[in-house]
Design a protein around this motif. Sequence first.
Motif, PDB file in Angstrom:
ATOM      1  N   PRO A  87       0.815  -1.230   0.000  1.00 21.13           N
ATOM      2  CA  PRO A  87       0.000   0.000   0.000  1.00 21.13           C
ATOM      3  C   PRO A  87       0.845   1.276   0.000  1.00 21.13           C
ATOM      4  N   GLU A  88       2.011   1.225   0.642  1.00 16.25           N
ATOM      5  CA  GLU A  88       2.866   2.420   0.679  1.00 16.25           C
ATOM      6  C   GLU A  88       3.529   2.714  -0.668  1.00 16.25           C
ATOM      7  N   ASP A  89       3.365   1.841  -1.649  1.00 13.31           N
ATOM      8  CA  ASP A  89       3.844   2.132  -3.004  1.00 13.31           C
ATOM      9  C   ASP A  89       2.848   2.994  -3.782  1.00 13.31           C
ATOM     10  N   THR A  90       1.686   3.238  -3.210  1.00 15.72           N
ATOM     11  CA  THR A  90       0.675   4.065  -3.872  1.00 15.72           C
ATOM     12  C   THR A  90       1.204   5.470  -4.108  1.00 15.72           C
ATOM     13  N   ALA A  91       1.168   5.908  -5.362  1.00 15.85           N
ATOM     14  CA  ALA A  91       1.702   7.222  -5.736  1.00 15.85           C
ATOM     15  C   ALA A  91       1.458   7.437  -7.231  1.00 15.85           C
ATOM     16  N   VAL A  92       1.740   8.647  -7.669  1.00 13.90           N
ATOM     17  CA  VAL A  92       1.850   8.909  -9.102  1.00 13.90           C
ATOM     18  C   VAL A  92       3.297   8.634  -9.490  1.00 13.90           C
ATOM     19  N   GLY A 116       2.948  11.397 -15.799  1.00 17.80           N
ATOM     20  CA  GLY A 116       2.682  10.589 -14.607  1.00 17.80           C
ATOM     21  C   GLY A 116       1.568   9.584 -14.820  1.00 17.80           C
ATOM     22  N   THR A 117       1.644   8.476 -14.096  1.00 18.28           N
ATOM     23  CA  THR A 117       0.602   7.465 -14.126  1.00 18.28           C
ATOM     24  C   THR A 117       0.324   7.016 -12.685  1.00 18.28           C
ATOM     25  N   GLN A 118      -0.941   6.902 -12.347  1.00 18.63           N
ATOM     26  CA  GLN A 118      -1.333   6.587 -10.980  1.00 18.63           C
ATOM     27  C   GLN A 118      -1.205   5.086 -10.716  1.00 18.63           C
ATOM     28  N   VAL A 119      -0.572   4.766  -9.605  1.00 18.59           N
ATOM     29  CA  VAL A 119      -0.517   3.389  -9.108  1.00 18.59           C
ATOM     30  C   VAL A 119      -1.152   3.381  -7.725  1.00 18.59           C
ATOM     31  N   THR A 120      -2.160   2.558  -7.560  1.00 16.35           N
ATOM     32  CA  THR A 120      -2.847   2.442  -6.284  1.00 16.35           C
ATOM     33  C   THR A 120      -2.808   0.989  -5.831  1.00 16.35           C
TER      34      THR A 120
END
Length: 123
Positions: A87-92, A116-120
């Motif tokens: 979960p802490e990898d969540t970022a643009v 940028g690309t969103q990763v959730t």
Amino acid sequence: QVQLVESGGGLVQAGGSLRLSCAASGRTFSRSAMGWFRQAPGKEREFVAGINWSGNTYYGDSVKGRFAISRDSARNTVYLQMNSLKPEDTAVYYCAAANTIVVFTTVDKYPYWGQGTQVTVSS
């Protein structure tokens, strides 16, 4: 006009994998360092991974052993394989290209950026 276009982001469960791609156009970066950075809400943009012109790779401490950067110079494309996502990898996630052959870990060394690309990553 130089353009970097990222793709491959999305929503994934913890423990899953994603592969990001960054296609460059407008000039060739085969002799340049390229990198991936990420920025989470309320945090500074941080270095994730970099690859120099000869294929040597470098990683931020938080992703070592889980992420892998690679490049296809013929396609002017760089990839980021992300495994064991947390979960802490969540970022643009942003792709960046330098004018140097050496990989730097600071944003000021990269004049070219993608949108940028969103990763959730869900828990």
